[in-house]
Design an enzyme around this catalytic site. Structure first.
Site, PDB file in Angstrom:
ATOM      1  N   ASP A   1       0.813  -1.220   0.000  1.00  0.00           N
ATOM      2  CA  ASP A   1       0.000   0.000   0.000  1.00  0.00           C
ATOM      3  C   ASP A   1       0.848   1.272   0.000  1.00  0.00           C
ATOM      4  O   ASP A   1       0.435   2.305   0.501  1.00  0.00           O
ATOM      5  CB  ASP A   1      -0.975  -0.004   1.186  1.00  0.00           C
ATOM      6  CG  ASP A   1      -0.233  -0.105   2.523  1.00  0.00           C
ATOM      7  OD1 ASP A   1       0.995  -0.298   2.498  1.00  0.00           O
ATOM      8  OD2 ASP A   1      -0.891   0.010   3.572  1.00  0.00           O
TER       9      ASP A   1
ATOM     10  N   HIS B   1      23.092   1.653 -19.118  1.00  0.00           N
ATOM     11  CA  HIS B   1      22.062   2.055 -18.145  1.00  0.00           C
ATOM     12  C   HIS B   1      22.342   1.447 -16.766  1.00  0.00           C
ATOM     13  O   HIS B   1      21.440   0.966 -16.098  1.00  0.00           O
ATOM     14  CB  HIS B   1      20.666   1.661 -18.653  1.00  0.00           C
ATOM     15  CG  HIS B   1      20.259   2.459 -19.851  1.00  0.00           C
ATOM     16  ND1 HIS B   1      19.245   2.096 -20.707  1.00  0.00           N
ATOM     17  CD2 HIS B   1      20.743   3.623 -20.354  1.00  0.00           C
ATOM     18  CE1 HIS B   1      19.132   2.997 -21.661  1.00  0.00           C
ATOM     19  NE2 HIS B   1      20.030   3.929 -21.479  1.00  0.00           N
TER      20      HIS B   1
ATOM     21  N   ASP C   1      25.984   9.972 -15.110  1.00  0.00           N
ATOM     22  CA  ASP C   1      24.949  10.512 -15.991  1.00  0.00           C
ATOM     23  C   ASP C   1      23.762  10.825 -15.091  1.00  0.00           C
ATOM     24  O   ASP C   1      23.081   9.914 -14.610  1.00  0.00           O
ATOM     25  CB  ASP C   1      24.588   9.463 -17.052  1.00  0.00           C
ATOM     26  CG  ASP C   1      23.591   9.989 -18.089  1.00  0.00           C
ATOM     27  OD1 ASP C   1      22.899  10.977 -17.795  1.00  0.00           O
ATOM     28  OD2 ASP C   1      23.507   9.383 -19.173  1.00  0.00           O
TER      29      ASP C   1
ATOM     30  N   ASP D   1      20.051  16.615 -18.379  1.00  0.00           N
ATOM     31  CA  ASP D   1      20.629  15.292 -18.679  1.00  0.00           C
ATOM     32  C   ASP D   1      22.121  15.471 -18.972  1.00  0.00           C
ATOM     33  O   ASP D   1      22.511  15.716 -20.107  1.00  0.00           O
ATOM     34  CB  ASP D   1      19.873  14.703 -19.877  1.00  0.00           C
ATOM     35  CG  ASP D   1      20.362  13.320 -20.270  1.00  0.00           C
ATOM     36  OD1 ASP D   1      21.146  12.722 -19.516  1.00  0.00           O
ATOM     37  OD2 ASP D   1      19.947  12.845 -21.347  1.00  0.00           O
TER      38      ASP D   1
ATOM     39  N   HIS E   1      25.820   4.176 -28.985  1.00  0.00           N
ATOM     40  CA  HIS E   1      24.487   4.797 -28.921  1.00  0.00           C
ATOM     41  C   HIS E   1      24.466   6.010 -29.845  1.00  0.00           C
ATOM     42  O   HIS E   1      25.466   6.331 -30.486  1.00  0.00           O
ATOM     43  CB  HIS E   1      24.133   5.176 -27.472  1.00  0.00           C
ATOM     44  CG  HIS E   1      25.193   5.995 -26.784  1.00  0.00           C
ATOM     45  ND1 HIS E   1      25.437   7.306 -27.094  1.00  0.00           N
ATOM     46  CD2 HIS E   1      26.092   5.664 -25.822  1.00  0.00           C
ATOM     47  CE1 HIS E   1      26.419   7.763 -26.336  1.00  0.00           C
ATOM     48  NE2 HIS E   1      26.850   6.779 -25.559  1.00  0.00           N
TER      49      HIS E   1
ATOM     50  N   HIS F   1      19.562  13.415 -28.264  1.00  0.00           N
ATOM     51  CA  HIS F   1      18.103  13.293 -28.357  1.00  0.00           C
ATOM     52  C   HIS F   1      17.462  14.598 -27.938  1.00  0.00           C
ATOM     53  O   HIS F   1      18.103  15.445 -27.298  1.00  0.00           O
ATOM     54  CB  HIS F   1      17.619  12.138 -27.460  1.00  0.00           C
ATOM     55  CG  HIS F   1      18.143  12.198 -26.051  1.00  0.00           C
ATOM     56  ND1 HIS F   1      17.561  12.958 -25.068  1.00  0.00           N
ATOM     57  CD2 HIS F   1      19.238  11.622 -25.470  1.00  0.00           C
ATOM     58  CE1 HIS F   1      18.252  12.828 -23.937  1.00  0.00           C
ATOM     59  NE2 HIS F   1      19.296  12.028 -24.157  1.00  0.00           N
TER      60      HIS F   1
ATOM     61  N   HIS G   1      14.023  11.694 -22.764  1.00  0.00           N
ATOM     62  CA  HIS G   1      14.071  11.430 -24.211  1.00  0.00           C
ATOM     63  C   HIS G   1      12.775  12.024 -24.733  1.00  0.00           C
ATOM     64  O   HIS G   1      11.752  11.352 -24.804  1.00  0.00           O
ATOM     65  CB  HIS G   1      14.170   9.927 -24.499  1.00  0.00           C
ATOM     66  CG  HIS G   1      15.449   9.338 -23.984  1.00  0.00           C
ATOM     67  ND1 HIS G   1      15.628   8.015 -23.731  1.00  0.00           N
ATOM     68  CD2 HIS G   1      16.638   9.918 -23.675  1.00  0.00           C
ATOM     69  CE1 HIS G   1      16.847   7.795 -23.280  1.00  0.00           C
ATOM     70  NE2 HIS G   1      17.485   8.943 -23.235  1.00  0.00           N
TER      71      HIS G   1
ATOM     72  N   GLU H   1      25.993  13.902 -26.760  1.00  0.00           N
ATOM     73  CA  GLU H   1      26.582  12.963 -25.808  1.00  0.00           C
ATOM     74  C   GLU H   1      27.381  11.832 -26.454  1.00  0.00           C
ATOM     75  O   GLU H   1      27.030  10.658 -26.322  1.00  0.00           O
ATOM     76  CB  GLU H   1      25.489  12.367 -24.915  1.00  0.00           C
ATOM     77  CG  GLU H   1      24.272  11.822 -25.664  1.00  0.00           C
ATOM     78  CD  GLU H   1      23.232  11.254 -24.697  1.00  0.00           C
ATOM     79  OE1 GLU H   1      23.608  10.382 -23.897  1.00  0.00           O
ATOM     80  OE2 GLU H   1      22.074  11.670 -24.745  1.00  0.00           O
TER      81      GLU H   1
ATOM     82  N   TYR I   1      33.183   3.143 -25.308  1.00  0.00           N
ATOM     83  CA  TYR I   1      33.106   2.074 -24.294  1.00  0.00           C
ATOM     84  C   TYR I   1      33.910   0.900 -24.833  1.00  0.00           C
ATOM     85  O   TYR I   1      33.595   0.379 -25.904  1.00  0.00           O
ATOM     86  CB  TYR I   1      31.642   1.672 -24.062  1.00  0.00           C
ATOM     87  CG  TYR I   1      30.750   2.885 -23.896  1.00  0.00           C
ATOM     88  CD1 TYR I   1      30.522   3.444 -22.648  1.00  0.00           C
ATOM     89  CD2 TYR I   1      30.185   3.516 -25.021  1.00  0.00           C
ATOM     90  CE1 TYR I   1      29.740   4.594 -22.504  1.00  0.00           C
ATOM     91  CE2 TYR I   1      29.413   4.662 -24.891  1.00  0.00           C
ATOM     92  CZ  TYR I   1      29.191   5.198 -23.638  1.00  0.00           C
ATOM     93  OH  TYR I   1      28.432   6.336 -23.510  1.00  0.00           O
TER      94      TYR I   1
ATOM     95  N   ARG J   1      31.834   9.110 -21.392  1.00  0.00           N
ATOM     96  CA  ARG J   1      30.737   9.824 -22.063  1.00  0.00           C
ATOM     97  C   ARG J   1      30.747  11.260 -21.539  1.00  0.00           C
ATOM     98  O   ARG J   1      30.971  11.485 -20.348  1.00  0.00           O
ATOM     99  CB  ARG J   1      29.375   9.162 -21.783  1.00  0.00           C
ATOM    100  CG  ARG J   1      28.222   9.897 -22.456  1.00  0.00           C
ATOM    101  CD  ARG J   1      26.906   9.096 -22.551  1.00  0.00           C
ATOM    102  NE  ARG J   1      26.275   8.782 -21.297  1.00  0.00           N
ATOM    103  CZ  ARG J   1      26.280   7.578 -20.737  1.00  0.00           C
ATOM    104  NH1 ARG J   1      26.900   6.565 -21.325  1.00  0.00           N
ATOM    105  NH2 ARG J   1      25.684   7.378 -19.587  1.00  0.00           N
TER     106      ARG J   1
ATOM    107  N   GLU K   1      28.286  14.680 -21.879  1.00  0.00           N
ATOM    108  CA  GLU K   1      26.945  15.055 -22.367  1.00  0.00           C
ATOM    109  C   GLU K   1      26.549  16.432 -21.867  1.00  0.00           C
ATOM    110  O   GLU K   1      26.596  16.713 -20.668  1.00  0.00           O
ATOM    111  CB  GLU K   1      25.927  14.014 -21.867  1.00  0.00           C
ATOM    112  CG  GLU K   1      24.487  14.348 -22.187  1.00  0.00           C
ATOM    113  CD  GLU K   1      23.515  13.238 -21.790  1.00  0.00           C
ATOM    114  OE1 GLU K   1      23.817  12.473 -20.849  1.00  0.00           O
ATOM    115  OE2 GLU K   1      22.436  13.142 -22.416  1.00  0.00           O
TER     116      GLU K   1
HETATM  117  N1  GLY Z   1      20.407   9.724 -19.350  1.00  0.00           N
HETATM  118  C1  GLY Z   1      19.908   9.094 -20.508  1.00  0.00           C
HETATM  119  C2  GLY Z   1      20.553   9.572 -21.711  1.00  0.00           C
HETATM  120  O1  GLY Z   1      21.626  10.164 -21.638  1.00  0.00           O
HETATM  121  O2  GLY Z   1      20.049   9.467 -22.782  1.00  0.00           O
HETATM  122 MN    MN Z   2      22.310  11.144 -19.978  1.00  0.00          MN
HETATM  123 MN    MN Z   3      20.947  11.851 -22.840  1.00  0.00          MN
END
Ligand code: GLY
Ligand code: MN
Ligand code: MN
Length: 443
Positions: free
Chosen positions: A36, A239, A256, A267, A346, A350, A357, A385, A389, A406, A408
């Protein structure tokens, strides 16, 4: 937020509907976490964008019909017994005044929905996300069909609202830009704080705690998404949100994380050495990703697009990986084969907004000169970004193994280029090393 913003957004959407139509947008519902207890409530982004109302169990009906209110909200009634347990409710009466629309009780939903559909030419709703509402509408449309003899009529078209709302949300208004600028600043300061707090032996979740603490202290109670704090080879998991490892001297840590402010996401990714100093290999790989990030950011301006930005980053990454001996072969062939994608796994970025996203098409049919790419225009916000890797076992010298980088940032497209909303957090290697050295010196 000033209510005229939401009134204006609704009017803008209503102006794009077919004559005699209704658009339906359902609020999010609370989600059970265990037995609950619930997860923190997060409003549906479209519902928030058009209403500014942050309660669950509500329905917004927008219409251009002469015999129907332009904006009607169905919401929970006041209920002192419920409110003393579960929190305050605005109630229809106060909602009418506060939100500047026609508000009625949610208990009238069935009959109001029937009236809204009866005689409308088209009904718009988000077909992919609002499936319960869709089922309800289909049920009502069947009922209307059965009652045609008595003069009722069902809409002849069911249209996806997602595309219309996405087109509108893709271009941020001044109000949104101000909030996103602030979300970028809060998140940037949180990353700085994590760099300052980082020491070998501390746990990844402790860096996460520093970040969340800074968000909340500065008015952003929640992160926009689960924070990623991956040290060593955890950085190779895109992720990774376990954030459970102790950080080791000599490793990099990839963070991130971004806050959510009034519904809007930041982000940011940064990568830095746990003990404050990049090794030769770490530095070489880091500088390569940074160069690619600068090249991609420089390509963000009106008329450009994600394909151009991707090409700019891939050119730098491919040349650099070849120079470091991580890729081998002819540059032109490696570029044609997109060989860098083995390590850059990747996309370059975005759209960013109410959703991390965010909604908005990446490809469009027109204009043809952009070859199907959505051209950047002022008011769009996007991430840049690039990342590399290199998990253990990759076909490279082992000295590159388990490295992950990375970087970003969040960019607003402006009339003459772009504004980096997250520029405040350092990304030059010497600036990061300096910041960490100063923090270490205070120990
Ligand atoms: N944090 C998710 C991305 O960088 O797309
Ligand atoms: Mn990110
Ligand atoms: Mn991102």
């Amino acid at each position: 937020m000033n209510n005229s913003v939401f009134v204006r957004r609704r009017a803008q959407l209503i102006a794009t509907l077919q004559p005699d139509s209704v658009a339906l947008i359902r609020a999010a519902t609370e989600q059970t976490r265990s037995r609950d207890t619930e997860y923190p409530f997060r409003q549906h982004s479209d519902f928030w964008y058009y209403s500014g109302f942050n309660e669950p169990d509500a329905l917004l009906i927008l219409s251009n019909r002469a015999d129907f209110p332009a904006a009607q909200l169905l919401c929970r009634e006041k209920d002192p017994a419920q409110e003393v347990w579960h929190g305050r409710r605005l109630g229809p009466q106060a909602a009418s005044e506060t939100l500047q629309l026609h508000a009625t009780a949610l208990s009238e939903q069935e009959s109001v929905l029937y009236q809204a559909l009866n005689g409308s030419s088209a009904v718009y709703l988000n077909l992919a996300e609002q499936t319960d509402l869709l089922q309800q509408v289909i049920g009502q449309m069947q009922l209307l069909k059965q009652r045609e003899k008595r003069g009722d009529s069902a809409p002849s078209q069911l249209i996806d609202l997602a595309q219309l709302s996405a087109e509108q949300r893709l271009i941020k208004d001044d109000n949104e830009i101000a909030i996103m600028r602030q979300a970028g600043q809060i998140s940037a300061q949180a990353h700085i704080r994590a760099m300052q707090y980082c020491r070998p032996g501390r746990f990844e979740y402790q860096l996460e705690a520093e970040i969340l603490h800074h968000f909340a202290l500065n008015g952003a109670r929640y992160p926009a998404y689960n924070s990623i704090v991956g040290s060593g080879n955890n950085g190779c998991i895109l992720h990774y949100t376990d954030n459970s490892s102790a950080m080791a001297a000599g490793d990099l840590v990839l963070i991130d994380a971004g806050c959510e402010l009034q519904g809007y996401a930041a982000d940011i990714s940064r990568t830095f050495p746990v003990s404050g100093k990049f090794s030769d290999e770490q530095g070489a790989l880091y500088q390569l990703v940074l160069d690619a990030q600068y090249a991609a950011c420089n390509a963000v301006k009106p008329g450009s697009d994600f394909a151009a930005v991707t090409a700019a980053a891939e050119q730098v990454l491919t040349e650099g990986l070849l120079g470091l001996g991580i890729l081998q072969g002819e540059l032109s062939q490696l570029l044609a084969d997109k060989a860098c994608k083995q390590y850059f796994i990747h996309g370059i970025g975005h759209w960013l907004g109410l959703d991390v996203h965010d909604v908005g098409a990446y490809k469009v049919q027109q204009p043809k000169q952009h070859k199907g790419e959505q051209a950047f225009v002022p008011g769009m916000v996007l991430t840049i970004e690039p990342g590399l890797y290199i998990p253990a076992g990759s076909p490279t010298e082992p000295r590159w193994w388990d490295l992950a980088v990375r970087i970003e940032d969040n960019l607003l497209v402006t009339a003459d280029g772009h504004e980096n909303l997250t520029a405040a957090v350092p990304k030059e290697m010497n600036a990061i090393e300096q910041l960490m050295a100063m923090a270490n010196a205070r120990d």
